[in-house]
Design a protein around this motif. Structure first.
Motif, PDB file in Angstrom:
ATOM      1  N   GLY A 107       0.789  -1.231   0.000  1.00  0.00           N
ATOM      2  CA  GLY A 107       0.000   0.000   0.000  1.00  0.00           C
ATOM      3  C   GLY A 107       0.819   1.278   0.000  1.00  0.00           C
ATOM      4  O   GLY A 107       0.254   2.380  -0.082  1.00  0.00           O
ATOM      5  N   ILE A 108       2.153   1.161   0.064  1.00  0.00           N
ATOM      6  CA  ILE A 108       2.998   2.357   0.175  1.00  0.00           C
ATOM      7  C   ILE A 108       2.969   3.183  -1.110  1.00  0.00           C
ATOM      8  O   ILE A 108       3.233   4.389  -1.089  1.00  0.00           O
ATOM      9  N   HIS A 109       2.620   2.561  -2.235  1.00  0.00           N
ATOM     10  CA  HIS A 109       2.565   3.333  -3.489  1.00  0.00           C
ATOM     11  C   HIS A 109       1.585   4.499  -3.377  1.00  0.00           C
ATOM     12  O   HIS A 109       1.747   5.520  -4.042  1.00  0.00           O
ATOM     13  N   ARG A 110       0.572   4.354  -2.531  1.00  0.00           N
ATOM     14  CA  ARG A 110      -0.381   5.438  -2.332  1.00  0.00           C
ATOM     15  C   ARG A 110       0.292   6.653  -1.689  1.00  0.00           C
ATOM     16  O   ARG A 110       0.025   7.806  -2.055  1.00  0.00           O
ATOM     17  N   VAL A 111       1.179   6.393  -0.735  1.00  0.00           N
ATOM     18  CA  VAL A 111       1.920   7.472  -0.080  1.00  0.00           C
ATOM     19  C   VAL A 111       2.860   8.144  -1.073  1.00  0.00           C
ATOM     20  O   VAL A 111       2.966   9.376  -1.110  1.00  0.00           O
ATOM     21  N   TRP A 112       3.548   7.344  -1.884  1.00  0.00           N
ATOM     22  CA  TRP A 112       4.463   7.905  -2.887  1.00  0.00           C
ATOM     23  C   TRP A 112       3.723   8.845  -3.835  1.00  0.00           C
ATOM     24  O   TRP A 112       4.219   9.922  -4.182  1.00  0.00           O
ATOM     25  N   LYS A 113       2.536   8.440  -4.262  1.00  0.00           N
ATOM     26  CA  LYS A 113       1.757   9.267  -5.186  1.00  0.00           C
ATOM     27  C   LYS A 113       1.246  10.530  -4.502  1.00  0.00           C
ATOM     28  O   LYS A 113       1.189  11.602  -5.126  1.00  0.00           O
ATOM     29  N   ASP A 114       0.894  10.427  -3.227  1.00  0.00           N
ATOM     30  CA  ASP A 114       0.503  11.621  -2.469  1.00  0.00           C
ATOM     31  C   ASP A 114       1.660  12.608  -2.385  1.00  0.00           C
ATOM     32  O   ASP A 114       1.474  13.832  -2.524  1.00  0.00           O
ATOM     33  N   LYS A 157       4.363  17.631  -3.889  1.00  0.00           N
ATOM     34  CA  LYS A 157       5.540  18.256  -4.486  1.00  0.00           C
ATOM     35  C   LYS A 157       5.124  19.149  -5.661  1.00  0.00           C
ATOM     36  O   LYS A 157       5.684  20.220  -5.866  1.00  0.00           O
ATOM     37  N   MET A 158       4.150  18.701  -6.434  1.00  0.00           N
ATOM     38  CA  MET A 158       3.611  19.501  -7.537  1.00  0.00           C
ATOM     39  C   MET A 158       2.931  20.760  -7.011  1.00  0.00           C
ATOM     40  O   MET A 158       3.092  21.839  -7.580  1.00  0.00           O
ATOM     41  N   ASN A 159       2.148  20.609  -5.947  1.00  0.00           N
ATOM     42  CA  ASN A 159       1.421  21.719  -5.322  1.00  0.00           C
ATOM     43  C   ASN A 159       0.623  22.519  -6.353  1.00  0.00           C
ATOM     44  O   ASN A 159       0.800  23.736  -6.494  1.00  0.00           O
ATOM     45  N   PRO A 160      -0.285  21.851  -7.086  1.00  0.00           N
ATOM     46  CA  PRO A 160      -1.019  22.553  -8.153  1.00  0.00           C
ATOM     47  C   PRO A 160      -2.013  23.557  -7.584  1.00  0.00           C
ATOM     48  O   PRO A 160      -2.594  23.348  -6.522  1.00  0.00           O
ATOM     49  N   CYS A 161      -2.209  24.624  -8.312  1.00  0.00           N
ATOM     50  CA  CYS A 161      -3.196  25.631  -7.925  1.00  0.00           C
ATOM     51  C   CYS A 161      -4.350  25.583  -8.917  1.00  0.00           C
ATOM     52  O   CYS A 161      -4.225  25.034 -10.012  1.00  0.00           O
ATOM     53  N   PRO A 162      -5.505  26.139  -8.550  1.00  0.00           N
ATOM     54  CA  PRO A 162      -6.624  26.186  -9.494  1.00  0.00           C
ATOM     55  C   PRO A 162      -6.213  26.851 -10.805  1.00  0.00           C
ATOM     56  O   PRO A 162      -5.535  27.878 -10.810  1.00  0.00           O
ATOM     57  N   GLY A 163      -6.607  26.249 -11.904  1.00  0.00           N
ATOM     58  CA  GLY A 163      -6.237  26.741 -13.220  1.00  0.00           C
ATOM     59  C   GLY A 163      -5.119  25.949 -13.867  1.00  0.00           C
ATOM     60  O   GLY A 163      -4.814  26.144 -15.050  1.00  0.00           O
ATOM     61  N   THR A 164      -4.499  25.023 -13.114  1.00  0.00           N
ATOM     62  CA  THR A 164      -3.398  24.225 -13.640  1.00  0.00           C
ATOM     63  C   THR A 164      -3.897  23.226 -14.682  1.00  0.00           C
ATOM     64  O   THR A 164      -4.913  22.558 -14.475  1.00  0.00           O
ATOM     65  N   LEU A 165      -3.174  23.118 -15.787  1.00  0.00           N
ATOM     66  CA  LEU A 165      -3.468  22.120 -16.816  1.00  0.00           C
ATOM     67  C   LEU A 165      -2.394  21.044 -16.728  1.00  0.00           C
ATOM     68  O   LEU A 165      -1.220  21.297 -16.989  1.00  0.00           O
ATOM     69  N   PHE A 213      -6.850  11.502 -10.131  1.00  0.00           N
ATOM     70  CA  PHE A 213      -7.826  11.649  -9.050  1.00  0.00           C
ATOM     71  C   PHE A 213      -7.221  12.422  -7.877  1.00  0.00           C
ATOM     72  O   PHE A 213      -7.893  13.246  -7.264  1.00  0.00           O
ATOM     73  N   ARG A 214      -5.965  12.172  -7.592  1.00  0.00           N
ATOM     74  CA  ARG A 214      -5.297  12.904  -6.509  1.00  0.00           C
ATOM     75  C   ARG A 214      -5.156  14.386  -6.865  1.00  0.00           C
ATOM     76  O   ARG A 214      -5.315  15.256  -6.005  1.00  0.00           O
ATOM     77  N   PHE A 215      -4.841  14.645  -8.119  1.00  0.00           N
ATOM     78  CA  PHE A 215      -4.741  16.034  -8.585  1.00  0.00           C
ATOM     79  C   PHE A 215      -6.069  16.760  -8.392  1.00  0.00           C
ATOM     80  O   PHE A 215      -6.113  17.882  -7.876  1.00  0.00           O
ATOM     81  N   ILE A 216      -7.162  16.138  -8.801  1.00  0.00           N
ATOM     82  CA  ILE A 216      -8.486  16.750  -8.675  1.00  0.00           C
ATOM     83  C   ILE A 216      -8.811  17.007  -7.210  1.00  0.00           C
ATOM     84  O   ILE A 216      -9.299  18.084  -6.841  1.00  0.00           O
ATOM     85  N   ASN A 217      -8.547  16.029  -6.339  1.00  0.00           N
ATOM     86  CA  ASN A 217      -8.823  16.202  -4.913  1.00  0.00           C
ATOM     87  C   ASN A 217      -8.015  17.358  -4.326  1.00  0.00           C
ATOM     88  O   ASN A 217      -8.529  18.153  -3.527  1.00  0.00           O
ATOM     89  N   GLN A 255     -13.594   3.440 -15.789  1.00  0.00           N
ATOM     90  CA  GLN A 255     -14.540   2.758 -14.909  1.00  0.00           C
ATOM     91  C   GLN A 255     -14.389   3.237 -13.469  1.00  0.00           C
ATOM     92  O   GLN A 255     -15.381   3.468 -12.769  1.00  0.00           O
ATOM     93  N   LYS A 256     -13.136   3.402 -13.034  1.00  0.00           N
ATOM     94  CA  LYS A 256     -12.892   3.911 -11.680  1.00  0.00           C
ATOM     95  C   LYS A 256     -13.433   5.331 -11.533  1.00  0.00           C
ATOM     96  O   LYS A 256     -14.044   5.671 -10.513  1.00  0.00           O
ATOM     97  N   ALA A 257     -13.198   6.166 -12.538  1.00  0.00           N
ATOM     98  CA  ALA A 257     -13.656   7.554 -12.482  1.00  0.00           C
ATOM     99  C   ALA A 257     -15.178   7.618 -12.365  1.00  0.00           C
ATOM    100  O   ALA A 257     -15.721   8.407 -11.571  1.00  0.00           O
ATOM    101  N   GLN A 258     -15.843   6.792 -13.138  1.00  0.00           N
ATOM    102  CA  GLN A 258     -17.300   6.766 -13.090  1.00  0.00           C
ATOM    103  C   GLN A 258     -17.792   6.293 -11.729  1.00  0.00           C
ATOM    104  O   GLN A 258     -18.722   6.868 -11.148  1.00  0.00           O
ATOM    105  N   HIS A 259     -17.150   5.260 -11.198  1.00  0.00           N
ATOM    106  CA  HIS A 259     -17.539   4.702  -9.903  1.00  0.00           C
ATOM    107  C   HIS A 259     -17.303   5.703  -8.769  1.00  0.00           C
ATOM    108  O   HIS A 259     -18.111   5.806  -7.838  1.00  0.00           O
ATOM    109  N   LEU A 260     -16.195   6.454  -8.849  1.00  0.00           N
ATOM    110  CA  LEU A 260     -15.827   7.385  -7.784  1.00  0.00           C
ATOM    111  C   LEU A 260     -16.409   8.785  -7.975  1.00  0.00           C
ATOM    112  O   LEU A 260     -16.263   9.634  -7.109  1.00  0.00           O
ATOM    113  N   GLY A 261     -17.041   9.014  -9.116  1.00  0.00           N
ATOM    114  CA  GLY A 261     -17.706  10.288  -9.351  1.00  0.00           C
ATOM    115  C   GLY A 261     -16.820  11.397  -9.887  1.00  0.00           C
ATOM    116  O   GLY A 261     -17.146  12.581  -9.742  1.00  0.00           O
TER     117      GLY A 261
END
Length: 307
Positions: free
Chosen positions: A68-75, A80-88, A101-105, A162-168
């Motif tokens: 499960g550590i891959h989840r922490v790495w992706k977080d 590190k990216m620290n995206p702001c609203p408007g980022t493409l 999904f992490r980016f959107i959250n 499929q994941k995106a649809q399931h998670l909204g």
């Protein structure tokens, strides 16, 4: 020299047909497929087949292989990216959607804090004005941010959708079938380019890096999360033992596919170490290139900027 490039395609202009490994090309130089020596075309086809085989069990296997550590790495990558609203964002080889999904959250969270500060700074507004302002801003929860997920493998994209649809996840999210070595986007399009656990599976890393540079805007950022090389000899020996004796067995038990996971383990050992990959990123034109080792170098995050 860049191969198979077309600079004049519009954003998201790739037809909906499958992007399969190319046939009819010259065999090209020999290269590695895990510990095997194959031609460039054979490597391309074999890797495509690996991910077609593992797509449905990809997330389960990631959890099993990394505990499960891959989840922490992706977080960590997103922070590190620290995206702001408007980022493409362009997320390459991101078919199952984990980075998207992490980016959107993350952007939604930033946007929500901005909205709360805005309302706090306007205490003199009436309740009705506050409500209307909140509803208006809430309807644009990403602040015009967008993430485009680009993957060469149709099955991986299918799982992600499929994941995106399931998670909204619907707002600000696009899915594109495309090759990291000849991206179907115009020059200077994206603010950030990410590739997580995908660059070691491209046929030509140098071409993928050149394409990353091309599609980023001036000032844009390149971020790569990838398995890397452990420098500690004792930890490296334990890691090898786990990788070669446990992971292929998990692949057989969970996904019914020993060979694909044997390849994935071998591909990590064949991947350039941190300093070598850093030099390749610099050769592609990026500046301020550095990397951060996670878990003693089991994985590393490489970063660079297009200036």
């Amino acid at each position: 020299v860049r191969l198979w490039r077309c600079r004049c395609r519009a954003l998201l202009s790739r037809p909906a047909g499958a992007v399969r490994p190319r046939r009819g090309l010259a065999a090209g130089p020999e290269m590695h497929f895990g510990f095997q020596t194959v031609t460039e075309e054979e490597r391309r086809e074999k890797i495509y087949q690996v991910f077609e085989n593992v797509a449905k069990k990809y997330d389960v296997m990631n959890d099993s292989m990394t505990l499960g550590i891959h989840r922490v790495w992706k977080d960590i990558l997103i922070h590190k990216m620290n995206p702001c609203p408007g980022t493409l964002l362009l997320d390459v080889a991101g078919g199952t959607g984990d980075i998207a999904f992490r980016f959107i959250n993350y952007v939604r969270s930033v946007r929500q804090r901005q909205l709360q500060r805005k309302l706090k700074d306007h205490q003199n507004l009436s309740w009705q004005e506050i409500f209307e302002s909140y509803q208006k801003d809430k309807s644009n929860s990403l602040g015009d941010s967008q993430v485009v997920v680009c993957d060469i493998n149709r099955e991986m994209l299918k799982v992600g959708k499929q994941k995106a649809q399931h998670l909204g996840y619907t707002e600000g999210l696009s899915w594109v079938l495309g090759n990291a070595e000849e991206l179907p986007f115009d020059d200077d399009k994206f603010d950030v380019y990410t590739i997580a656990f995908g660059i070691r599976n491209v046929t030509r890393i140098d071409l993928a890096l050149q394409e990353a540079y091309r599609v980023l805007k001036p000032g844009g950022r390149f971020l790569c999360l990838e398995f890397s090389h452990v420098s500690n000899p004792l930890l490296s020996s334990l890691y090898d033992l786990y990788s070669f004796q446990v992971i292929p067995v998990l692949g057989e038990v969970i996904a019914g596919d020993w060979r694909s996971y044997q390849y994935l383990v071998e591909s990590i050992r064949q991947f350039p170490p941190q300093e070598e990959l850093k030099a390749m990123i610099e050769d592609a034109g990026f500046f301020k290139v550095d990397y951060e080792n996670l878990n003693f170098g089991i994985v590393a995050i490489h970063s660079g900027f297009k200036l």
